[in-house]
Scaffold this motif. Structure first.
Motif, mmCIF file in Angstrom:
data_model
loop_
_atom_site.group_PDB
_atom_site.id
_atom_site.type_symbol
_atom_site.label_atom_id
_atom_site.label_comp_id
_atom_site.label_asym_id
_atom_site.label_seq_id
_atom_site.Cartn_x
_atom_site.Cartn_y
_atom_site.Cartn_z
ATOM 1 N N SER A 294 -44.083 66.789 12.462
ATOM 2 C CA SER A 294 -45.232 67.492 13.277
ATOM 3 C C SER A 294 -44.907 69.165 13.546
ATOM 4 O O SER A 294 -46.090 70.039 13.768
ATOM 5 N N VAL A 295 -43.671 69.416 13.262
ATOM 6 C CA VAL A 295 -43.392 70.716 13.570
ATOM 7 C C VAL A 295 -43.825 71.454 12.079
ATOM 8 O O VAL A 295 -43.743 72.817 12.285
ATOM 9 N N GLN A 296 -43.979 71.045 11.201
ATOM 10 C CA GLN A 296 -44.350 71.669 9.919
ATOM 11 C C GLN A 296 -45.709 72.374 9.720
ATOM 12 O O GLN A 296 -45.669 73.429 9.270
ATOM 13 N N ALA A 297 -46.686 71.482 10.378
ATOM 14 C CA ALA A 297 -47.993 72.057 10.309
ATOM 15 C C ALA A 297 -48.267 73.523 10.750
ATOM 16 O O ALA A 297 -48.884 74.570 10.212
ATOM 17 N N PRO A 298 -47.988 73.711 12.396
ATOM 18 C CA PRO A 298 -47.876 74.961 12.867
ATOM 19 C C PRO A 298 -47.344 76.015 12.324
ATOM 20 O O PRO A 298 -47.634 77.238 12.160
ATOM 21 N N LEU A 299 -46.086 75.781 11.760
ATOM 22 C CA LEU A 299 -45.167 76.664 11.360
ATOM 23 C C LEU A 299 -45.457 77.143 9.714
ATOM 24 O O LEU A 299 -45.447 78.261 9.198
ATOM 25 N N LEU A 300 -46.333 76.263 9.029
ATOM 26 C CA LEU A 300 -46.714 76.559 7.582
ATOM 27 C C LEU A 300 -48.196 77.153 7.750
ATOM 28 O O LEU A 300 -48.736 77.250 6.768
ATOM 29 N N ALA A 301 -48.777 77.288 9.186
ATOM 30 C CA ALA A 301 -50.380 77.716 9.375
ATOM 31 C C ALA A 301 -50.647 78.762 8.435
ATOM 32 O O ALA A 301 -51.511 78.920 7.660
ATOM 33 N N LYS A 302 -49.740 79.937 8.722
ATOM 34 C CA LYS A 302 -49.872 81.176 8.110
ATOM 35 C C LYS A 302 -49.726 81.149 6.844
ATOM 36 O O LYS A 302 -50.812 81.855 5.932
ATOM 37 N N THR A 303 -48.935 80.577 6.148
ATOM 38 C CA THR A 303 -48.795 80.422 4.511
ATOM 39 C C THR A 303 -49.918 79.795 3.997
ATOM 40 O O THR A 303 -50.312 80.119 2.961
ATOM 41 N N ILE A 304 -50.312 78.747 4.848
ATOM 42 C CA ILE A 304 -51.591 77.961 4.188
ATOM 43 C C ILE A 304 -52.787 78.923 4.161
ATOM 44 O O ILE A 304 -53.406 78.874 3.365
ATOM 45 N N GLU A 305 -52.900 79.461 5.347
ATOM 46 C CA GLU A 305 -54.087 80.407 5.468
ATOM 47 C C GLU A 305 -53.998 81.406 4.327
ATOM 48 O O GLU A 305 -55.241 81.885 3.746
ATOM 49 N N SER A 306 -53.071 82.174 4.204
ATOM 50 C CA SER A 306 -52.983 83.138 3.229
ATOM 51 C C SER A 306 -53.268 82.732 1.614
ATOM 52 O O SER A 306 -53.877 83.144 0.895
ATOM 53 N N THR A 307 -52.779 81.436 1.690
ATOM 54 C CA THR A 307 -52.928 80.605 0.060
ATOM 55 C C THR A 307 -54.520 80.231 -0.062
ATOM 56 O O THR A 307 -55.056 80.530 -1.077
ATOM 57 N N ILE A 308 -55.122 79.965 0.994
ATOM 58 C CA ILE A 308 -56.548 79.827 0.789
ATOM 59 C C ILE A 308 -57.509 81.090 0.591
ATOM 60 O O ILE A 308 -58.195 80.900 -0.272
ATOM 61 N N LYS A 309 -57.087 82.002 1.171
ATOM 62 C CA LYS A 309 -57.540 83.362 1.077
ATOM 63 C C LYS A 309 -57.449 83.767 -0.489
ATOM 64 O O LYS A 309 -58.358 84.288 -1.043
ATOM 65 N N THR A 310 -56.200 83.584 -1.147
ATOM 66 C CA THR A 310 -55.848 83.926 -2.380
ATOM 67 C C THR A 310 -56.691 83.162 -3.391
ATOM 68 O O THR A 310 -56.770 83.291 -4.610
#
Length: 267
Positions: free
Chosen positions: A54-70
Motif C-alpha cells: 500500500s505504500v507503493q502507490a502514493p510514493l509512485l504517484a508523481k512518477t506515474i502522473e509524469s509518465t501519463i503526461k509524456t
C-alpha cells in the motif's frame, strides 16, 4: 531514478525481509513452547507483510502522473521490474537470516516472560548484555537445511503451490494496477481500485488454505504427532515458495495489467 522510487525500493526491501522472517516465528513458538506470545508477534508481522504494497502507490504517484503526461507507459516497466527484483532479493536475504532471527527472537520470547513488558525488553535488547547476546546468536544457514530442498517427500506440495501463487499475487497486485492505469489513463482510478480485489484473492488463499494448515501442523508438533524436523522442512519449503512467488510476479506483471485494464473497461 527519482527519490520517490528509491524510497519505495528501500521500504519494499525492508518490509519483505520482515515478511519472510515472520515464518520463523512459528518455529520459535514450537521450540520455546510459548505459542500465544509467538503467534501474537506473528500476527503483527503478517499484518505488515500483507499491507506492505500500500505504500507503493502514493510514493509512485508523481512518477506515474509524469509518465501519463509524456504518453510513454512502457518507461515504467524497468522501475516496476526493479521493485519486484528488490522483493526477490529481500526474500532471499530474509531466508538466509532466519537461523539468526530464530535464536534472537527465541531469547526475546524467553526475556518477555521475565520482563513482561515490551519497553523493558527493548531496553534490555540495547543494553550491553543484550548486544552480546545478539552477537552470540549470529548463525550461518546450515548446508543440510538447504539440502532438504532436494527431497520432496512428505511435503505439502499443494500448500507450497498455493502459498507461491498467493505471494506472487500480493507482490504484483499494486504494481499491476498502477501499470494498467498508465496503459488506460482514462480508467486509472478504476484500475487502482481493482488492486484491492486482486489482493483479496491472495488473502482468501492465505486464510482458507495456508494459515489453517500451518496452524494445524504447529498443533501436531506440540502434541507429538509431527516431528520438529518435519515442521522445519515444511517452513523451509514454504519460504522457498515465497522466493519463487516474487520471481513469478515478474512474469505476471504485464499480463495482470492487461487483465485489469480489460476488466476496468467492462465495469
Amino acid at each position: 531514478m527519482s527519490t520517490q522510487v528509491l524510497i519505495v525500493l528501500i521500504l519494499t526491501f525492508i518490509i519483505y525481509i520482515i515478511s519472510t522472517l515472520a515464518y520463523s516465528v512459528r518455529i520459535v513458538g514450537v521450540r520455546t513452547g510459548r505459542i500465544a506470545i509467538s503467534f501474537a508477534v506473528f500476527n503483527i508481522f503478517s499484518l505488515i507483510s500483507r499491507t506492505a504494497n500500500s505504500v507503493q502507490a502514493p510514493l509512485l504517484a508523481k512518477t506515474i502522473e509524469s509518465t501519463i503526461k509524456t504518453g510513454n507507459p512502457e518507461s515504467l516497466l524497468p522501475i516496476f521490474r526493479w521493485i519486484l527484483f528488490s522483493t526477490t532479493l529481500a526474500t532471499i536475504i530474509g531466508a538466509l537470516l532466519m537461523p539468526t532471527f530464530i535464536k534472537v527472537f527465541g531469547k526475546a520470547v524467553e526475556g518477555f516472560s521475565i520482563y513482561r513488558s515490551i519497553p523493558k525488553l527493548l531496553i534490555h535488547g540495547f543494553s550491553k548484555s543484550g548486544i552480546e547476546q545478539f552477537k552470540s546468536s549470529i548463525t550461518r544457514p546450515k548446508k543440510q537445511n538447504l539440502a532438504q530442498l532436494k527431497s520432496f517427500k512428505m511435503i505439502p506440495k499443494k500448500i507450497v503451490l498455493f502459498n507461491t501463487v498467493a505471494f506472487a499475487i500480493t507482490t504484483v497486485g499494486i504494481l499491476a494496477s498502477l501499470y494498467a492505469g498508465c496503459l488506460n489513463p482514462e480508467l486509472r482510478t478504476t484500475c487502482s481500485t481493482l488492486s484491492s480485489v486482486i489482493n483479496g484473492l491472495s488473502t482468501i488463499l492465505m486464510f482458507i488454505f495456508i494459515d489453517p494448515f500451518i496452524s494445524m501442523l504447529t498443533d501436531d508438533v506440540i502434541r507429538g504427532d509431527c516431528s520438529q524436523f518435519q515442521f522445519n522442512r515444511c517452513v523451509i519449503f514454504i519460504v522457498g515458495g515465497l522466493i519463487a512467488g516474487t520471481i513469478l510476479a515478474q512474469f505476471l506483471l504485464v499480463p495482470s495489467a492487461k487483465v485489469i485494464g480489460y476488466i476496468a473497461k467492462l465495469i
